[in-house]
Design a protein around this motif. Sequence first.
Motif, PDB file in Angstrom:
ATOM      1  N   TYR A   1       0.929  -1.139   0.032  1.00 46.46           N
ATOM      2  CA  TYR A   1       0.069   0.175   0.003  1.00 46.46           C
ATOM      3  C   TYR A   1       0.811   1.185   0.024  1.00 46.46           C
ATOM      4  O   TYR A   1       0.614   2.267  -0.713  1.00 46.46           O
ATOM      5  CB  TYR A   1      -1.169   0.066   1.112  1.00 46.46           C
ATOM      6  N   ALA A   2       1.807   1.183   0.619  1.00 44.05           N
ATOM      7  CA  ALA A   2       3.000   2.364   0.588  1.00 44.05           C
ATOM      8  C   ALA A   2       3.251   2.566  -0.806  1.00 44.05           C
ATOM      9  O   ALA A   2       3.383   3.810  -1.338  1.00 44.05           O
ATOM     10  CB  ALA A   2       4.081   1.916   1.404  1.00 44.05           C
ATOM     11  N   LYS A   3       3.606   1.406  -1.607  1.00 50.66           N
ATOM     12  CA  LYS A   3       3.825   1.630  -3.032  1.00 50.66           C
ATOM     13  C   LYS A   3       2.807   2.398  -3.672  1.00 50.66           C
ATOM     14  O   LYS A   3       2.739   3.477  -4.691  1.00 50.66           O
ATOM     15  CB  LYS A   3       4.500   0.540  -3.614  1.00 50.66           C
ATOM     16  N   ARG A   4       1.553   2.022  -3.425  1.00 54.18           N
ATOM     17  CA  ARG A   4       0.205   2.446  -4.070  1.00 54.18           C
ATOM     18  C   ARG A   4       0.171   4.137  -3.954  1.00 54.18           C
ATOM     19  O   ARG A   4      -0.161   5.088  -4.842  1.00 54.18           O
ATOM     20  CB  ARG A   4      -0.794   1.748  -3.605  1.00 54.18           C
ATOM     21  N   LEU A   5       0.499   4.239  -2.700  1.00 55.66           N
ATOM     22  CA  LEU A   5       0.496   5.804  -2.289  1.00 55.66           C
ATOM     23  C   LEU A   5       1.483   6.606  -2.860  1.00 55.66           C
ATOM     24  O   LEU A   5       1.452   7.652  -3.349  1.00 55.66           O
ATOM     25  CB  LEU A   5       0.602   6.056  -0.874  1.00 55.66           C
ATOM     26  N   LYS A   6       2.711   6.032  -3.253  1.00 60.55           N
ATOM     27  CA  LYS A   6       3.669   6.538  -3.948  1.00 60.55           C
ATOM     28  C   LYS A   6       3.375   6.816  -5.341  1.00 60.55           C
ATOM     29  O   LYS A   6       3.330   7.968  -6.109  1.00 60.55           O
ATOM     30  CB  LYS A   6       4.944   5.692  -3.848  1.00 60.55           C
ATOM     31  N   ASP A   7       2.676   5.629  -6.058  1.00 60.41           N
ATOM     32  CA  ASP A   7       2.407   5.600  -7.419  1.00 60.41           C
ATOM     33  C   ASP A   7       1.155   6.783  -7.455  1.00 60.41           C
ATOM     34  O   ASP A   7       1.099   7.419  -8.844  1.00 60.41           O
ATOM     35  CB  ASP A   7       1.837   4.513  -7.879  1.00 60.41           C
ATOM     36  N   ALA A   8       0.445   7.031  -6.436  1.00 57.68           N
ATOM     37  CA  ALA A   8      -0.781   8.045  -6.613  1.00 57.68           C
ATOM     38  C   ALA A   8      -0.140   9.456  -6.372  1.00 57.68           C
ATOM     39  O   ALA A   8      -0.758  10.440  -6.828  1.00 57.68           O
ATOM     40  CB  ALA A   8      -1.698   7.998  -5.551  1.00 57.68           C
ATOM     41  N   GLY A   9       1.107   9.767  -6.287  1.00 58.71           N
ATOM     42  CA  GLY A   9       1.743  10.869  -6.438  1.00 58.71           C
ATOM     43  C   GLY A   9       1.937  11.588  -5.212  1.00 58.71           C
ATOM     44  O   GLY A   9       2.226  12.617  -5.006  1.00 58.71           O
ATOM     45  N   LEU A  10       1.512  11.172  -4.050  1.00 60.82           N
ATOM     46  CA  LEU A  10       1.397  11.484  -2.556  1.00 60.82           C
ATOM     47  C   LEU A  10       2.995  11.726  -2.225  1.00 60.82           C
ATOM     48  O   LEU A  10       3.708  10.858  -2.376  1.00 60.82           O
ATOM     49  CB  LEU A  10       0.935  10.600  -1.634  1.00 60.82           C
ATOM     50  N   LYS A  11       3.303  12.693  -1.603  1.00 57.65           N
ATOM     51  CA  LYS A  11       4.341  13.235  -0.889  1.00 57.65           C
ATOM     52  C   LYS A  11       4.562  13.218   0.548  1.00 57.65           C
ATOM     53  O   LYS A  11       5.647  12.848   0.959  1.00 57.65           O
ATOM     54  CB  LYS A  11       4.788  14.648  -1.481  1.00 57.65           C
ATOM     55  N   GLN A  12       3.408  13.284   1.217  1.00 58.41           N
ATOM     56  CA  GLN A  12       3.639  13.069   2.650  1.00 58.41           C
ATOM     57  C   GLN A  12       2.064  12.391   3.126  1.00 58.41           C
ATOM     58  O   GLN A  12       1.235  12.567   2.857  1.00 58.41           O
ATOM     59  CB  GLN A  12       3.683  14.598   3.095  1.00 58.41           C
ATOM     60  N   VAL A  13       2.697  11.763   4.380  1.00 53.46           N
ATOM     61  CA  VAL A  13       1.566  11.408   5.210  1.00 53.46           C
ATOM     62  C   VAL A  13       1.653  11.406   6.573  1.00 53.46           C
ATOM     63  O   VAL A  13       2.758  11.401   7.181  1.00 53.46           O
ATOM     64  CB  VAL A  13       1.778   9.366   4.816  1.00 53.46           C
ATOM     65  N   ALA A  14       0.753  11.565   7.406  1.00 51.67           N
ATOM     66  CA  ALA A  14       0.706  11.852   8.686  1.00 51.67           C
ATOM     67  C   ALA A  14       0.012  10.292   9.448  1.00 51.67           C
ATOM     68  O   ALA A  14      -1.174   9.987   9.100  1.00 51.67           O
ATOM     69  CB  ALA A  14      -0.364  12.892   9.163  1.00 51.67           C
ATOM     70  N   LEU A  15       0.679   9.796  10.473  1.00 50.85           N
ATOM     71  CA  LEU A  15       0.380   8.858  11.013  1.00 50.85           C
ATOM     72  C   LEU A  15       0.073   9.188  12.453  1.00 50.85           C
ATOM     73  O   LEU A  15       0.838  10.143  13.052  1.00 50.85           O
ATOM     74  CB  LEU A  15       1.669   7.786  11.089  1.00 50.85           C
ATOM     75  N   SER A  16      -1.003   8.616  13.016  1.00 51.68           N
ATOM     76  CA  SER A  16      -1.441   8.953  14.339  1.00 51.68           C
ATOM     77  C   SER A  16      -0.399   7.961  15.186  1.00 51.68           C
ATOM     78  O   SER A  16      -0.781   6.649  15.011  1.00 51.68           O
ATOM     79  CB  SER A  16      -3.103   8.624  14.452  1.00 51.68           C
ATOM     80  N   LEU A  17       0.128   8.540  16.286  1.00 52.55           N
ATOM     81  CA  LEU A  17       0.768   7.854  17.131  1.00 52.55           C
ATOM     82  C   LEU A  17       0.808   8.423  18.699  1.00 52.55           C
ATOM     83  O   LEU A  17       1.065   9.591  18.837  1.00 52.55           O
ATOM     84  CB  LEU A  17       2.156   7.668  16.900  1.00 52.55           C
ATOM     85  N   ASP A  18      -0.184   7.649  19.567  1.00 50.13           N
ATOM     86  CA  ASP A  18      -0.576   8.368  20.951  1.00 50.13           C
ATOM     87  C   ASP A  18       0.275   7.672  22.018  1.00 50.13           C
ATOM     88  O   ASP A  18      -0.284   7.588  23.038  1.00 50.13           O
ATOM     89  CB  ASP A  18      -1.987   8.015  21.071  1.00 50.13           C
ATOM     90  N   GLY A  19       1.389   7.488  21.857  1.00 47.75           N
ATOM     91  CA  GLY A  19       2.404   7.193  22.967  1.00 47.75           C
ATOM     92  C   GLY A  19       3.723   6.539  22.644  1.00 47.75           C
ATOM     93  O   GLY A  19       3.877   6.149  21.136  1.00 47.75           O
ATOM     94  N   ALA A  20       4.695   6.859  23.584  1.00 45.94           N
ATOM     95  CA  ALA A  20       6.222   6.390  23.180  1.00 45.94           C
ATOM     96  C   ALA A  20       6.449   4.972  23.070  1.00 45.94           C
ATOM     97  O   ALA A  20       7.244   4.266  22.631  1.00 45.94           O
ATOM     98  CB  ALA A  20       7.259   7.142  24.032  1.00 45.94           C
ATOM     99  N   ARG A  21       5.371   4.147  23.993  1.00 49.17           N
ATOM    100  CA  ARG A  21       5.630   2.801  24.096  1.00 49.17           C
ATOM    101  C   ARG A  21       4.371   1.961  23.646  1.00 49.17           C
ATOM    102  O   ARG A  21       2.970   2.620  23.612  1.00 49.17           O
ATOM    103  CB  ARG A  21       5.612   2.465  25.738  1.00 49.17           C
ATOM    104  N   ALA A  22       4.293   0.911  23.261  1.00 48.66           N
ATOM    105  CA  ALA A  22       3.396   0.122  22.978  1.00 48.66           C
ATOM    106  C   ALA A  22       2.068  -0.032  23.842  1.00 48.66           C
ATOM    107  O   ALA A  22       0.872   0.148  23.554  1.00 48.66           O
ATOM    108  CB  ALA A  22       3.722  -1.211  22.380  1.00 48.66           C
ATOM    109  N   GLU A  23       2.409  -0.178  25.180  1.00 45.78           N
ATOM    110  CA  GLU A  23       1.551  -0.117  26.479  1.00 45.78           C
ATOM    111  C   GLU A  23       0.619   1.080  26.486  1.00 45.78           C
ATOM    112  O   GLU A  23      -0.530   0.940  26.730  1.00 45.78           O
ATOM    113  CB  GLU A  23       2.123  -0.799  27.475  1.00 45.78           C
ATOM    114  N   THR A  24       1.123   2.078  25.901  1.00 48.71           N
ATOM    115  CA  THR A  24       0.562   3.429  26.215  1.00 48.71           C
ATOM    116  C   THR A  24      -0.511   3.636  24.789  1.00 48.71           C
ATOM    117  O   THR A  24      -1.557   3.790  24.923  1.00 48.71           O
ATOM    118  CB  THR A  24       1.771   4.480  26.329  1.00 48.71           C
ATOM    119  N   HIS A  25       0.232   3.625  23.937  1.00 50.00           N
ATOM    120  CA  HIS A  25      -0.515   3.722  22.403  1.00 50.00           C
ATOM    121  C   HIS A  25      -1.821   3.011  22.237  1.00 50.00           C
ATOM    122  O   HIS A  25      -2.688   3.080  21.833  1.00 50.00           O
ATOM    123  CB  HIS A  25       0.471   3.583  21.265  1.00 50.00           C
ATOM    124  N   ASP A  26      -1.728   1.642  22.516  1.00 50.51           N
ATOM    125  CA  ASP A  26      -2.448   0.663  22.488  1.00 50.51           C
ATOM    126  C   ASP A  26      -3.553   0.639  23.318  1.00 50.51           C
ATOM    127  O   ASP A  26      -4.693  -0.132  23.131  1.00 50.51           O
ATOM    128  CB  ASP A  26      -1.815  -0.923  22.466  1.00 50.51           C
TER     129      ASP A  26
END
Length: 340
Positions: free
Chosen positions: A104-129
Motif C-alpha cells: 500500500y505504501a507503493k500505491r500511495l507513492k504511485d498516486a503521487g502522494l508526497k507526505q503522510v501523517a500517522l497517528s501515534l499516541d504514545g512512546a510505548r506500545a502499552e500506552t499507544h495501544d
Amino acid sequence: MTLKIDLETPREKPSYAHLLLTRSCNLRCPQCFVDAGLPMEGEMNTHELLKAADDLIAMGIRTVHVEGGEALLAPEADIVLKRLADNVPDVLLVTNGTRVDRAYAKRLKDAGLKQVALSLDGARAETHDKFRPKNFEKVVNAIGYLRDEGLGVRISTTLMKPNVREAVELMEKCLDWGIRILNYDAFDRIGRGLDHPELMLDEEDWKWLAANLLPRSIEVSDRMQLKVAIPSKYVRLLGINRDDPHYEWIYCSSGLSQLEIMPNGDVIPCFVLCTTPEYVAGNIKEQSLAEIWHESPYMEYYRKLPLAKRCPMGYHGHLFFSNVRVPGGMDEFGALGPVQ
C-alpha cells in the motif's frame, strides 16, 4: 494582538480544506473528534469524491488534508488521492496506519502522494495501544514502508493524561526513526471526547511540557520540526512571552480561508463542527463548492459571528509553539533513509 477580518472582500480562494473520505474506522479511539466508526448515511462514492476533489482544485485550494474515519477504508482512496496530488500543491493523507503495508505504501507513492501523517499516541506500545489496540507495531512498520518509498512522514499525537509524560520520549524515538515533523495537539471534549473528561490535561501537565518538552525540542531543531498547540487559557499560566519567535498566535479562519467536506458531501466551515449538523452550509452533491462558498446564507451568517461565538468549544484562537523558526519552514519531505 488583534485580528483584522475584511468581511466585505469576496473570498475568492479558500486556501485550506479537509476532505473526509469516509466516517468508517476500524478503531474506536476515545479522543476521536469525528466519532468515527460506522459510515455516514449517504457517503459519497468514488465518482462523487472525485467531483469533490475537482471542486477543490477549481477553487485553487492550496492545502488539502485527506482524512476519515480511516481514509484508506474508502474504496479506491488512492484514485482520489492521485487526482488531488496531481493538481494541489500540498496534499496530506492522515491515517491510523493499519492498512499501510509495503504494497500500500507503493500505491500511495504511485498516486503521487508526497507526505503522510500517522497517528501515534504514545512512546510505548502499552500506552499507544490503550487508545488504538494492537496498533503500535503497525504504525512503526508503516513509518519504514512509507520512508522506503521516499514519502515524507509526520507523526500526529493527541496529548492526554495517560501519554503526556511520554512526550519527550516519543520525540526522541521519532528522531531515531528519521521523522521530520511531530505535531502535538491537546485532547479536547469534542466528538467522542465528550465521554472522556478524564483525558484532559491540567495545569501541572502543561507546566511539565513547558519545562521538559519545549526546551529539549529547541535543542534538536536542526533535525525535526515540533509543533504544540497551546490552549489560550494556559498562556498566562506558563508565563509565555508572545513576542518570543517560537510562538505564533493563530486566529480562527473557519469559513474565511478554510472549510471541510464531510463524507456525505456536506460542507461546514471547520472540522471541529463535524458532529454538529446545524453548521452545514450546503452539500456538494447538490451545488458546486464555489456556489456554497460564495452564496450560502449560512456561510455568510457564520462569517459575521464574533470570533468567540463561531466555535462550540469557545475557541477563537490557539497559541502555537514551534521549535523551528526559519523562512519558509523546514523541508517537510526530506527522506533520511529507511527507518532503523
